[in-house]
Scaffold this active site. Sequence first.
Site, PDB file in Angstrom:
ATOM      1  N   SER A  62       0.618  -0.783   0.269  1.00 24.21           N
ATOM      2  CA  SER A  62       0.233   0.187  -0.028  1.00 24.21           C
ATOM      3  C   SER A  62       1.529   0.884   0.051  1.00 24.21           C
ATOM      4  O   SER A  62       1.773   1.052   0.771  1.00 24.21           O
ATOM      5  CB  SER A  62      -0.462  -0.117   1.450  1.00 24.21           C
ATOM      6  OG  SER A  62      -1.282   1.408   1.315  1.00 24.21           O
ATOM      7  N   TYR A 109      -1.240  -1.176  11.038  1.00 18.43           N
ATOM      8  CA  TYR A 109      -2.149  -2.022   9.792  1.00 18.43           C
ATOM      9  C   TYR A 109      -0.565  -1.363   8.505  1.00 18.43           C
ATOM     10  O   TYR A 109      -0.919  -2.299   8.084  1.00 18.43           O
ATOM     11  CB  TYR A 109      -3.420  -1.035   9.096  1.00 18.43           C
ATOM     12  CG  TYR A 109      -3.362  -1.378   7.402  1.00 18.43           C
ATOM     13  CD1 TYR A 109      -4.081  -2.625   6.983  1.00 18.43           C
ATOM     14  CD2 TYR A 109      -3.341  -0.625   6.397  1.00 18.43           C
ATOM     15  CE1 TYR A 109      -3.833  -2.909   5.741  1.00 18.43           C
ATOM     16  CE2 TYR A 109      -3.608  -1.022   4.903  1.00 18.43           C
ATOM     17  CZ  TYR A 109      -3.795  -1.903   4.775  1.00 18.43           C
ATOM     18  OH  TYR A 109      -3.922  -2.200   2.922  1.00 18.43           O
ATOM     19  N   LYS A 152       2.268  -4.271   7.080  1.00 21.76           N
ATOM     20  CA  LYS A 152       2.401  -3.563   5.264  1.00 21.76           C
ATOM     21  C   LYS A 152       4.044  -3.810   5.554  1.00 21.76           C
ATOM     22  O   LYS A 152       4.847  -3.555   4.385  1.00 21.76           O
ATOM     23  CB  LYS A 152       1.724  -2.699   4.622  1.00 21.76           C
ATOM     24  CG  LYS A 152       0.312  -3.319   4.508  1.00 21.76           C
ATOM     25  CD  LYS A 152      -0.159  -4.354   3.764  1.00 21.76           C
ATOM     26  CE  LYS A 152      -2.019  -4.273   3.314  1.00 21.76           C
ATOM     27  NZ  LYS A 152      -1.287  -5.970   2.888  1.00 21.76           N
TER      28      LYS A 152
HETATM   29  P1  NAD Z   1     -11.160  -7.210   1.117  1.00 23.65           P
HETATM   30  O1  NAD Z   1     -11.136  -7.335   2.551  1.00 23.65           O
HETATM   31  O2  NAD Z   1     -12.338  -7.190   0.231  1.00 23.65           O
HETATM   32  O3  NAD Z   1      -9.822  -7.780   0.355  1.00 23.65           O
HETATM   33  C1  NAD Z   1      -8.967  -9.090   1.173  1.00 23.65           C
HETATM   34  C2  NAD Z   1      -9.680 -10.967   1.424  1.00 23.65           C
HETATM   35  O4  NAD Z   1      -9.098 -11.625   2.702  1.00 23.65           O
HETATM   36  C3  NAD Z   1     -11.195 -10.639   1.513  1.00 23.65           C
HETATM   37  O5  NAD Z   1     -11.695 -11.300   1.146  1.00 23.65           O
HETATM   38  C4  NAD Z   1     -10.586 -11.813   2.852  1.00 23.65           C
HETATM   39  O6  NAD Z   1     -12.194 -12.169   3.215  1.00 23.65           O
HETATM   40  C5  NAD Z   1     -10.102 -12.426   2.604  1.00 23.65           C
HETATM   41  N1  NAD Z   1      -8.750 -12.750   3.791  1.00 23.65           N
HETATM   42  C6  NAD Z   1      -8.791 -11.936   5.176  1.00 23.65           C
HETATM   43  N2  NAD Z   1      -8.464 -12.177   5.597  1.00 23.65           N
HETATM   44  C7  NAD Z   1      -7.980 -13.956   5.470  1.00 23.65           C
HETATM   45  C8  NAD Z   1      -7.229 -14.172   6.226  1.00 23.65           C
HETATM   46  N3  NAD Z   1      -6.763 -14.259   7.325  1.00 23.65           N
HETATM   47  N4  NAD Z   1      -6.958 -15.999   5.177  1.00 23.65           N
HETATM   48  C9  NAD Z   1      -7.813 -15.890   3.852  1.00 23.65           C
HETATM   49  N5  NAD Z   1      -8.023 -14.993   3.756  1.00 23.65           N
HETATM   50  C10 NAD Z   1      -7.691 -13.949   4.364  1.00 23.65           C
HETATM   51  O7  NAD Z   1      -9.530  -6.056   1.177  1.00 23.65           O
HETATM   52  P2  NAD Z   1      -9.292  -5.551  -0.970  1.00 23.65           P
HETATM   53  O8  NAD Z   1      -9.216  -4.019  -0.281  1.00 23.65           O
HETATM   54  O9  NAD Z   1      -9.999  -6.472  -2.003  1.00 23.65           O
HETATM   55  O10 NAD Z   1      -7.942  -5.499  -0.308  1.00 23.65           O
HETATM   56  C11 NAD Z   1      -6.888  -6.829  -1.064  1.00 23.65           C
HETATM   57  C12 NAD Z   1      -5.685  -6.319  -0.278  1.00 23.65           C
HETATM   58  O11 NAD Z   1      -4.941  -5.119  -1.120  1.00 23.65           O
HETATM   59  C13 NAD Z   1      -5.381  -6.596   1.027  1.00 23.65           C
HETATM   60  O12 NAD Z   1      -3.525  -6.662   1.287  1.00 23.65           O
HETATM   61  C14 NAD Z   1      -5.213  -4.915   1.521  1.00 23.65           C
HETATM   62  O13 NAD Z   1      -4.325  -4.568   2.795  1.00 23.65           O
HETATM   63  C15 NAD Z   1      -4.616  -4.323   0.286  1.00 23.65           C
HETATM   64  N6  NAD Z   1      -4.268  -3.026  -0.026  1.00 23.65           N
HETATM   65  C16 NAD Z   1      -6.112  -2.575   0.113  1.00 23.65           C
HETATM   66  C17 NAD Z   1      -6.297  -0.977  -0.155  1.00 23.65           C
HETATM   67  C18 NAD Z   1      -7.686  -0.625  -0.501  1.00 23.65           C
HETATM   68  O14 NAD Z   1      -7.848   1.179  -0.193  1.00 23.65           O
HETATM   69  N7  NAD Z   1      -8.979  -1.189  -0.379  1.00 23.65           N
HETATM   70  C19 NAD Z   1      -5.401  -0.106  -0.433  1.00 23.65           C
HETATM   71  C20 NAD Z   1      -4.205  -1.004  -0.812  1.00 23.65           C
HETATM   72  C21 NAD Z   1      -3.472  -1.706  -0.477  1.00 23.65           C
END
Ligand code: NAD
Length: 342
Positions: A128, A153, A157
């Site tokens: 991120s 968080y 990362k």
């Molecule tokens: P999201 O919550 O929609 O997707 C994450 C998925 O991981 C979910 O489906 C959840 O059920 C699953 N999950 C969580 N913990 C788990 C575990 N221990 N074992 C198996 N599955 C698990 O989130 P997103 O927005 O799609 O983000 C995806 C990734 O991108 C994450 O790592 C997040 O930190 C990163 N990210 C997101 C953003 C944002 O703004 N959305 C920005 C930067 C980075």
Amino acid sequence: MNAYKTVLVTGGAGYISSHATLALLQAGFDLVVLDNLCNASAESLRRVAQLSGRAPVFVQGDIRDRALLDHLLAQHWVQAVLHFAGPKAVGESLAQPLSYYSNNVGGTVNLCQAMAAASVFTLLFSSSATVYGDSATVSITEDQPLGQITNPYGRSKFMVEQLLGDIVASDKRWRVALLRYFNPVGAHESGQIGEDPNGIPNNLLPFVAQVAVGQSPELAVFGHDYPTLDGTGVSDYIHVVDLAEGHLAALKAIYSCPGMEVWSLGTGNGYSVLQLVRAFEAASGRHVPYRLAERRPGDVATCYAHPGKAAAELNWISKRDLHSIMRDAWRWQSQNPDGYRG
Ligand code: NAD
Ligand code: UDP
């Protein structure tokens, strides 16, 4: 032709990952999705299968379950891993830091151990722009000094980035891509898949969408005295389908890039909170009432990606503009007012 055939997608039923899963299926990859569904619904994958005409193998389970990982990696001849799984809410991470370190750091250690044992050495990690912290510059390049991260968080990362650097240095077989996302927004243009937050959304655009359909009375605009064009914070909002395509480009590039590479995935453009609200109103025809509120701790005035490295090395740039983002976000929200529960 794809260099890898079978890819494990952790957390693959989630928001960004369901769009990446669709892009990879459409590009011909075979996929195994592992998700514990703590923040997702398997309905997203059913819709991905409908859109692509191909279904990923879906396994409900946790990345901290080593026996399950061993089984999946061996049974499906996995060659590369896209690692999305983990919780992502800044506020929640302040209240439950151990859960964030257990999932994000502990889960990644477990995953990497299982990968090494199965001789799978290619990993794309969802990092991120939060790792850049409170940067002194506004147009952020990958070689920016990291740090000054204000929450567990973001620190989780950052720690994963560090530990991945250590394992790459220790064993030349690893190929790791750190993908630092800016602000993913919007939805697939079909209106079939999109962001389905649990409860009250933390992020701006899902909150704006909920105000537009009357699920929340008004938006609180955090900060109106920043040194920006209208006093509100400026961020880099990237269409989630562009972001998904960035993963495809990174997966192709990393095949011929041993070691670790870092790519910021953003547009290079910044928009203010009020510009975003107006663009949403124009695309949806709905009024979005708002009130000006105090700054939110940890926010910065202006921050956007310098997308040059990804453009040069991945041959990837974001293509969808702010209007497309709003049009697609609104299509998803209006067709699925209750998300995947509808
Ligand atoms: P999201 O919550 O929609 O997707 C994450 C998925 O991981 C979910 O489906 C959840 O059920 C699953 N999950 C969580 N913990 C788990 C575990 N221990 N074992 C198996 N599955 C698990 O989130 P997103 O927005 O799609 O983000 C995806 C990734 O991108 C994450 O790592 C997040 O930190 C990163 N990210 C997101 C953003 C944002 O703004 N959305 C920005 C930067 C980075
Ligand atoms: N924001 C806001 N009201 C909200 C949520 C967010 O004004 O209800 C602002 C926030 O202060 C920041 C921008 O919108 O300037 C983007 O915030 P978001 O939480 O979507 O992204 P992140 O902070 O994770 O980059």
